[in-house]
Structure formats: structure tokens, C-alpha cells
Design a protein around this motif. Structure first.
Motif, short mmCIF file in Angstrom:
data_model
loop_
_atom_site.label_atom_id
_atom_site.label_comp_id
_atom_site.label_asym_id
_atom_site.label_seq_id
_atom_site.Cartn_x
_atom_site.Cartn_y
_atom_site.Cartn_z
N UNK A 39 2.66 11.79 -4.73
CA UNK A 39 2.14 10.28 -4.14
C UNK A 39 1.01 10.75 -2.99
N UNK A 40 1.31 11.78 -1.90
CA UNK A 40 0.17 11.83 -1.37
C UNK A 40 -1.13 12.18 -2.03
N UNK A 41 -1.15 13.22 -3.06
CA UNK A 41 -2.46 13.55 -3.78
C UNK A 41 -2.86 12.01 -4.17
N UNK A 42 -1.97 11.02 -4.82
CA UNK A 42 -2.49 9.92 -5.65
C UNK A 42 -3.18 9.13 -4.20
N UNK A 43 -2.70 9.18 -3.28
CA UNK A 43 -3.55 8.31 -2.03
C UNK A 43 -4.84 9.11 -1.81
N UNK A 44 -4.82 10.35 -1.74
CA UNK A 44 -6.05 11.08 -1.54
C UNK A 44 -7.07 10.86 -2.15
N UNK A 45 -6.76 11.13 -3.64
CA UNK A 45 -7.49 10.72 -4.95
C UNK A 45 -7.86 9.35 -5.26
N UNK A 46 -7.01 8.50 -4.86
CA UNK A 46 -7.31 7.17 -5.17
C UNK A 46 -6.75 6.90 -6.54
N UNK A 47 -5.86 7.85 -7.14
CA UNK A 47 -5.19 7.39 -8.64
C UNK A 47 -4.16 6.48 -8.75
N UNK A 48 -3.37 6.24 -7.69
CA UNK A 48 -2.43 5.31 -7.80
C UNK A 48 -2.31 4.68 -6.36
N UNK A 49 -1.59 3.31 -6.29
CA UNK A 49 -1.79 2.64 -5.07
C UNK A 49 -0.74 3.00 -4.02
N UNK A 50 0.30 3.43 -4.55
CA UNK A 50 1.49 4.25 -3.79
C UNK A 50 1.53 3.38 -2.49
N UNK A 51 1.74 1.91 -2.46
CA UNK A 51 1.84 1.05 -1.37
C UNK A 51 2.80 1.57 -0.44
N UNK A 52 3.89 1.73 -0.96
CA UNK A 52 5.08 2.28 0.03
C UNK A 52 4.84 3.56 0.95
N UNK A 53 4.38 4.44 0.06
CA UNK A 53 3.94 5.82 0.75
C UNK A 53 2.61 5.59 1.89
N UNK A 54 1.88 4.74 1.05
CA UNK A 54 0.65 4.51 1.88
C UNK A 54 0.72 4.18 3.23
N UNK A 55 1.60 2.67 3.46
CA UNK A 55 2.00 2.43 4.78
C UNK A 55 2.79 3.30 5.66
N UNK A 56 3.74 4.25 4.94
CA UNK A 56 4.37 5.11 5.71
C UNK A 56 3.47 6.28 6.24
N UNK A 57 2.59 6.79 5.46
CA UNK A 57 1.66 7.82 5.73
C UNK A 57 0.63 7.32 6.81
N UNK A 58 0.06 6.12 6.93
CA UNK A 58 -0.68 5.28 7.63
C UNK A 58 -0.08 5.45 9.01
#
Length: 65
Positions: A39-58
Motif C-alpha cells: 500500500x505504501x508503494x501504491x501511494x508512492x507510485x500512484x498505482x492505487x488510491x489506497x484512501x484508508x492508508x493515504x489518510x493514515x500516512x499523511x
């Protein structure tokens, strides 16, 4: 078989910068906060939205979404 390289998004660069500032590698960060490395990789590369983890990581890294 050649793997294609997915570019890093602006949000991904913010994640990498904050991890560097905190002297954390991606693996340690994921282990510490129970975030799947994929999921972290997805967010770094924009390959998936991963909204739940995007908010947490932010919130954990103090990054604006």
C-alpha cells in the motif's frame, strides 16, 4: 522479463522526503505502523488510491494530502 518502472508521484516524493527526515526506511515505517508495504508503494507510485492508508500516512508524516 523486463519490469517497467512506475514514476513517483508528487505525493510519493513527499512521503520519501519525510521518511528521510525521520531517518526511517519504508520497511521499518510499515512495520512500526502496521501498513502493508504494497500500500505504501501504491501511494508512492500512484498505482492505487489506497484512501484508508493515504489518510493514515499523511497524518503520521505530517503531509498535506
Amino acid at each position: 522479463m523486463k519490469r517497467s518502472i512506475t514514476p513517483i508521484t508528487p505525493f510519493g516524493w513527499k512521503i520519501k522526503q519525510k521518511l528521510a527526515e525521520k531517518q526511517l526506511d519504508q520497511s521499518t515505517f510499515c512495520d512500526t505502523y502496521h501498513i502493508p508495504p504494497s500500500r505504501l508503494s501504491n501511494l508512492i507510485h500512484g498505482t492505487r488510491k489506497a484512501k484508508k492508508y493515504r489518510k493514515q500516512i499523511s497524518e503520521l508524516l505530517g503531509i498535506e494530502e
